[in-house]
Design an enzyme around this catalytic site. Structure first.
Site, PDB file in Angstrom:
ATOM      1  N   GLY A  24       9.440  27.079  34.341  1.00  0.00           N
ATOM      2  CA  GLY A  24       9.913  28.464  34.421  1.00  0.00           C
ATOM      3  C   GLY A  24       8.986  29.447  33.723  1.00  0.00           C
ATOM      4  O   GLY A  24       7.793  29.196  33.509  1.00  0.00           O
ATOM      5  N   GLU A  64     -20.442  11.806  57.018  1.00  0.00           N
ATOM      6  CA  GLU A  64     -21.734  11.498  57.618  1.00  0.00           C
ATOM      7  C   GLU A  64     -21.664  10.262  58.512  1.00  0.00           C
ATOM      8  O   GLU A  64     -22.294  10.209  59.576  1.00  0.00           O
ATOM      9  CB  GLU A  64     -22.790  11.272  56.518  1.00  0.00           C
TER      10      GLU A  64
END
Length: 347
Positions: A292, A53
């Site tokens: 893994g 803004e």
């Protein structure tokens, strides 16, 4: 698409320029419109720097136009003092009377207070324009504040016959078994640049000796997170190179050193949830679980995940370590050259 949707959509486009750079803040874009013409726009570039803004207001050449203009923003303007002053206060000070907001900020420091401040000062406020799209944009931020854990992305590559790794021998230790092609690998580096952390288990760290950094894309290296119950991984491995924050989950009590943080957890009780709790305490809003198979499956089994990216290569192993099982229908399937990417959402 109506006029409000048109300009909130532009806010979303602008906000995306900050992906991977605004943490711990959300991605925000802002547009200021007068007579269906944009007179100023901006986005939040980095934590500690001016909010969207502010940048949009500063971009308006003739500040007298602000009193007749409408400001659009994809997320509720902040109402508290942090590294920068409150945007809701600035909007009131500049005399902007019309505000259109995509979604409310679920951060308890804001959460409706910005709208309240604007309305109490005579502003006309519209909330909820393209709300779904605005929430999707900041899914990491919203998950972190609403669920008190990081946004969790699962990622793995599997062969055409469903394996995630070969059976290892001495010759194949400490090097990765590439399954996906170079374009898929580049996409993974893009994902790393857009998220705060990347996590692997002990076996993956020992077998692949990964860097877990950003190489084929531009962006900040993610926090490295490693499950290493008994601290097997040698300190001369790639995981410990460079000044990148690294978190190790272990059962051994050990003092932190430099950029390495040792987090002791109980490996007999819901490890995935404990990891989430610790990462939340470190204020990490998103993490990619890269492996893994055992580590990935543990998060799947506890239903602790939000998105999954499964790359299927043309490689065939015939035998090896089976890929994780994800009992979901993919929301998207696309080709990346010779690879197939399946994307899953856990909603």
């Amino acid at each position: 698409m109506n006029i409000h949707e048109k300009y909130i959509n532009r806010c979303i486009e602008l906000a995306k320029n900050g992906i991977g750079a605004t943490y711990p803040n959300p991605m925000v874009g802002s547009v200021i419109v007068l007579n269906d013409t944009i007179i100023g726009e901006g986005w939040h570039r980095k934590s500690g720097e001016p909010h969207a803004e502010v940048n949009a207001i500063n971009a308006v050449k003739d500040k007298t136009q602000l009193k007749e203009a409408t400001i659009y923003v994809n997320l509720e303007p902040c109402s508290h003092y942090g590294k920068t002053p409150p945007c809701a206060n600035l909007i009131v000070e500049k005399g902007i009377k019309n505000i259109v907001i995509g979604s409310i900020d679920s951060n308890s420091k804001v959460s409706g207070k910005g709208v309240e401040h604007l309305e109490n000062n005579g502003c006309n406020v519209i909330v909820g324009v393209l709300e779904k799209e605005c929430k999707e944009l900041n899914k990491r931020f919203f998950t972190f504040h609403n669920k008190k854990r990081p946004f969790i992305i699962l990622k793995w590559a599997e062969t055409k016959d469903g394996f995630i790794d070969k059976i290892r021998n001495k010759a194949s230790e400490n090097t990765p078994n590439w399954i996906s092609n170079q374009y898929s690998q580049q996409l993974v580096h893009k994902m790393r640049a857009e998220n705060e952390a990347v996590l692997v288990g002990t076996t993956t760290a020992l077998n692949d000796n990964p860097n877990l950094n950003v190489r084929s894309w531009s962006g900040k290296n993610p926090v490295r997170v490693v499950i290493d119950r008994t601290l097997k991984i040698p300190l001369n491995y790639n995981l410990f190179k460079g000044s990148v924050k690294t978190i190790l989950f272990t059962e051994i009590q050990k003092k932190n050193m430099a950029d390495i943080f040792y987090e002791k957890i109980d490996f007999t009780s819901n490890v995935s949830q404990q990891i989430c709790d610790v990462l939340y305490a470190h204020e990490i809003q998103s993490v990619i679980i890269e492996g893994g198979a055992k580590t990935l499956q543990s998060f799947i089994d506890k239903n602790l995940w939000d998105e999954a990216f499964v790359f299927i290569g043309e490689v065939v192993f015939k035998k090896g370590l089976k890929a994780p099982k994800l009992e979901k229908v993919p929301t998207e399937i696309k080709k990346i050259s010779t690879d197939t990417l399946k994307v899953y959402n856990n909603k």
